[in-house]
Each structure stands twice: as C-alpha cells, then as structure tokens.
Design an enzyme around this catalytic site. Structure first.
Site, PDB file in Angstrom:
ATOM      1  CE  LYS A  59     -20.640 -17.367   6.399  1.00 40.24           C
ATOM      2  NZ  LYS A  59     -20.357 -16.495   7.266  1.00 40.24           N
ATOM      3  NE  ARG A  83      -4.171  -1.658   1.980  1.00 43.95           N
ATOM      4  CZ  ARG A  83      -4.833  -2.069   3.081  1.00 43.95           C
ATOM      5  NH1 ARG A  83      -4.473  -2.136   4.075  1.00 43.95           N
ATOM      6  NH2 ARG A  83      -5.838  -3.080   2.510  1.00 43.95           N
ATOM      7  N   GLY A  87     -13.309  -3.322   0.426  1.00 41.42           N
ATOM      8  CA  GLY A  87     -14.549  -3.004   0.226  1.00 41.42           C
ATOM      9  C   GLY A  87     -15.150  -1.972  -0.713  1.00 41.42           C
ATOM     10  N   GLY A  91      -9.585  -9.230  -1.334  1.00 43.42           N
ATOM     11  CA  GLY A  91      -8.604  -9.815  -0.840  1.00 43.42           C
ATOM     12  C   GLY A  91      -8.017 -11.075  -1.290  1.00 43.42           C
TER      13      GLY A  91
HETATM   14  P1  AMP Z   1     -14.760 -14.687   0.820  1.00 41.74           P
HETATM   15  O1  AMP Z   1     -14.180 -13.701   2.077  1.00 41.74           O
HETATM   16  O2  AMP Z   1     -16.311 -14.892   1.170  1.00 41.74           O
HETATM   17  O3  AMP Z   1     -14.561 -14.126  -0.373  1.00 41.74           O
HETATM   18  O4  AMP Z   1     -14.399 -16.167   0.875  1.00 41.74           O
HETATM   19  C1  AMP Z   1     -12.985 -16.664   0.862  1.00 41.74           C
HETATM   20  C2  AMP Z   1     -12.644 -17.949   1.407  1.00 41.74           C
HETATM   21  O5  AMP Z   1     -13.527 -18.852   0.929  1.00 41.74           O
HETATM   22  C3  AMP Z   1     -11.567 -18.299   1.148  1.00 41.74           C
HETATM   23  O6  AMP Z   1     -10.747 -18.347   2.439  1.00 41.74           O
HETATM   24  C4  AMP Z   1     -11.670 -19.848   0.731  1.00 41.74           C
HETATM   25  O7  AMP Z   1     -11.027 -20.616   1.525  1.00 41.74           O
HETATM   26  C5  AMP Z   1     -12.998 -20.014   1.249  1.00 41.74           C
HETATM   27  N1  AMP Z   1     -13.717 -21.072   0.325  1.00 41.74           N
HETATM   28  C6  AMP Z   1     -13.898 -21.369  -0.972  1.00 41.74           C
HETATM   29  N2  AMP Z   1     -14.687 -22.464  -1.389  1.00 41.74           N
HETATM   30  C7  AMP Z   1     -14.728 -22.897  -0.242  1.00 41.74           C
HETATM   31  C8  AMP Z   1     -15.569 -24.231   0.029  1.00 41.74           C
HETATM   32  N3  AMP Z   1     -15.923 -25.037  -0.932  1.00 41.74           N
HETATM   33  N4  AMP Z   1     -15.857 -24.514   1.430  1.00 41.74           N
HETATM   34  C9  AMP Z   1     -15.441 -23.612   2.351  1.00 41.74           C
HETATM   35  N5  AMP Z   1     -14.722 -22.523   2.037  1.00 41.74           N
HETATM   36  C10 AMP Z   1     -14.308 -22.144   0.915  1.00 41.74           C
END
Ligand code: AMP
Length: 417
Positions: A218, A32, A397, A374
C-alpha cells in the site's frame, strides 16, 4: 563501545530479545539474540557484568506466555556463560542479585513489559472510562514510571542501548533511563551503532546517484517516507501493490489489482512533487497478471494500464524489470524497502529477485546498499543475498521512522540529537 573499559563495572544493557516462539516456547528464529551477542560479550570480556533487560511480545501483565525464562538457555548458550534469571525485573530480590554480580557474570531480567510503567501507558481501563478517568490513569502511570525507571537504573554504573527494534519508543528502559547516567556512562551497543551508521550513510553522507526502491502492498503506509525521500533521492522506484493506485490515478484500467481508491489524489500529488523536485520517479510499466491471488493462478503479461477484469497484477513484467534494474545498477547509494511483487509466491517473485540481483551487482561495483523492513529482509534471505548487500537492517518501525527523518527517542537519549 570499543573505547569504554567495562572492567569492574555493571552495565544495564537494553536488548531486543523479542524473538518468535512456537507453541512449545521454542525459539523459531534467534537472529535478534545473536545480534546483541557482540555487545554483551565485549562487556563480559572486559571484566564487567551485565544486567540484561528486554521485552517479549505485548503482554498486558505478567504471564508465562511472554516470560523471558523461555529463552534463558539459548542466551546462556550464545554468550558461553551461565546466565542468572530474575523472575521480576524490579524488587528487593532482583536488586540483591544485581548487586551480587561479579565481573564476567550475567543476569537476565524478566520481561520489562510485565509492568505498564515500561511503556508508560495505562492498563486495565474500563471500556466506558470517562476522559477524566483516562487522563488520571495516564498521569498515574507516568508518575510511577519515574520510580520504575530509577529502580532499573540503580542496578548499574553504565547504560548501554543495543535495541534498535525499540529505538523509536520513548519507554522507561529504551530512553528515559538514560537521564540517570552522565554522558560518559551511556552508550550505543554495537548493533545500534551499526544501524545508525548505515542509515546515516544513506540519508546524510549520500553518494549519488541515490535510488530508493519502495514496494509493498500500500501507498498509504509509506506516504511519509516517500515525501521525505523525494527531498533526498535522485531516483525513486515505486512498485508492488501501490503501482495500481498510481495507474488508476492516471486513468489506467487495473482489473482486480489491489488499489486504494481514497489515495488517487495523493498519487497524483506525489507525481507532481517528484517533477517539481527533479526526482526521476520510476513506476512499473507492465505487470505479470494472475486470474486469482494464488501461486497456481493462470498468468499473463499486460500493461499496468490495460489489465482485464478478473485479473490482477502480482509482479512486475519484463519491461519494468529492465527499467528498474538499469536504474539500480547505475546507483551509488541504494535503499530497498518492500518487495516489488508477491514474492511469497514462487511464481511471482521474479521481479523482486531481479531487483535483489541488481542491488547485489551494484554493491559489487562499490555502491552502498541498505535493505530494511520485514518483507525486504525476508526477500533477500529467500534469494540468498543477505550477505551480498552492504547492510540488512534488523529494525522495522525504527528504521522506517529514521528514513522518515524523525529523531528516535532511544538515540536522542544517548547522544542528545
Ligand atoms: P508491506 O507490508 O506494505 O511492505 O507489504 C508487503 C507485502 O506486499 C508482501 O507480502 C507482498 O506480497 C505484497 N505485495 C507486493 N506486491 C503486491 C501486489 N502487486 N499485489 C498484492 N500484494 C503485493
């Protein structure tokens, strides 16, 4: 930035030096700081002087833990000039230091968030504060924020915002300060300008086909983005953990895979929306499954709708990999946010690696590819692809809000929209 001559001018430059520090206050990643160097150097080279403002962490008041003095030596090293430090971002001493700056000199201000006025949110409210007390405290901090903002603005002839990471915040130094400068004396720094150009190339001047790949854990955290993207994309690949919420919504057996049971209706609604809007929604068909959430788990492959109990999907399978990469390779505009599997585990990063490879291949054939958020940045870094995609965004964000279609306060404050 290029057409503005800073000679003899003092510039207040809002940067995002919110870098990670270890327990000995050593910087563990200076990306950064490096990202703002071109803007700062251009001003100094023109014969201007810079007053650098930033936040670090989320302090509740002044504390050594979040002092920007820890990063002063690195800033000076990267700029190649001696950088003075003001241990308070406002006050008579700081005013004098700013006033005494000569062409080519730099002053780093202490953490702007040591003052509640930076964010404009009250601090130290009692837990049992009444609604009236909360309202009064909010009003008071908004009132003193005006004075605070005016003081920051008073140091300089021109305001430059180069902090994309906080462009979605209407804080004193990221947005409100711009009101104290006329249109010719407020501008985007190079980093912010590059970020805006990259996002607008994807979201506004889109070359088709446009494919977005949304991964991560999610669906709930990505709803607004998915809705907005459904109006813009030709192909929407939804992957990662949200795969199983979709599979379950359509009567799949997902074993112990990650799922949001309160989002099954939403998943069905999004599938309907995609159909109505003529978007090609691509979901994983198969998964690499594991008998525990660990890199050393036993593995197998299964349809995403036939995962046995005791097993969970941690990556896409070979069918989905083929499906995804085919779509990506034929795209002219690509947006990637979120890994398609648990890429942090080497045994479950193959899907994300294949997606990354396909994006690189499409980029080589002339597609414009933007990677942001990220985890996807960590992903392209892990695979050594960061300089083989068109743009890697530094914003978390802020980037997501732009993709959601929101107008960011830090951008609006300068260009008016
Ligand atoms: P996010 O912060 O919502 O973008 O989520 C990123 C995280 O999602 C990463 O740390 C991944 O390890 C996790 N992720 C991706 N695929 C899966 C999965 N099938 N089951 C659990 N976690 C996952």
């Amino acid at each position: 930035m290029d057409s503005f001559n800073f000679a003899g001018k003092k510039a207040f430059v809002r940067v995002d030096f919110n870098v990670p520090l270890d327990e000995n206050f050593h910087i563990t990643d200076d990306t950064r700081i490096r990202a703002a160097v071109p803007t700062l150097k251009k001003i100094l080279k023109d014969g201007g002087s810079v007053i650098i403002g930033s936040h670090l962490g989320r302090p509740k008041g002044a504390t050594d833990k979040f002092s920007l003095s820890h990063i002063l030596p690195r800033v000076a090293e990267l700029l190649g000039v001696d950088v003075q430090f003001a241990d308070d971002c406002i006050g008579a001493e700081t005013e004098a230091k700013a006033a005494a700056l000569r062409p080519g000199e730099a002053l780093l201000l202490e953490n702007l968030r040591f003052y509640a006025e930076e964010e404009g949110k009250p601090r130290g409210l009692a837990e049992d504060a009444t609604e009236e007390e909360i309202a009064a405290a909010k009003k008071a901090v908004k009132e003193s924020q005006k004075e605070f903002t005016k003081k920051l603005a008073s140091y300089a002839d021109v305001y430059v915002n180069d902090a994309f990471g906080t462009a979605h915040r209407a804080h004193a130094s990221t947005a409100l300060i711009a009101d104290h400068f006329d249109a010719a004396h407020k501008l985007f720094g190079y980093l912010l300008q590059n970020e805006i150009t990259a996002v607008e190339k994807v979201m506004k001047d889109t070359e088709r086909p446009f494919t977005a790949i949304m991964g991560g854990s999610k669906v709930s955290s990505k709803i607004e983005i998915i809705r907005n993207l459904l109006d813009k994309v030709d192909n929407l690949i939804l992957a990662g953990g949200m795969t199983y919420t979709f599979a379950k919504a359509f009567d799949g057996k997902i074993g112990d895979s990650i799922v949001e049971n309160d989002k099954l209706d939403l998943a069905r609604e999004l599938v309907e929306m995609a159909k109505t809007k003529g978007v090609n929604l691509v979901l994983a068909t198969d998964a690499k499954i594991a008998d525990s959430f660990s890199n050393d788990a036993n593995t197998n492959f299964a349809s995403v709708k036939e995962i046995p109990d005791g097993w969970e999907g941690l990556d896409i399978g070979p069918d989905a990999e083929k499906l995804f990469t085919e779509v990506i390779k034929n795209s002219k505009t690509i947006l990637w946010n979120g890994p398609v599997g648990v890429f942090e585990f080497d045994n479950f990063d193959k899907g994300s690696r294949a997606v990354s490879n396909a994006i690189v291949e499409a980029t080589q054939k002339g597609a414009f590819s933007l990677v942001g958020g990220g985890d996807s940045v960590a992903c392209v870094n892990k695979f050594g692809h960061a300089d083989q995609v068109s743009y890697v965004s530094t914003g978390g964000g802020a980037l997501l809000e732009m993709i959601e279609g929101k107008v960011l306060p830090g951008i609006k404050a300068i260009r008016g929209y």
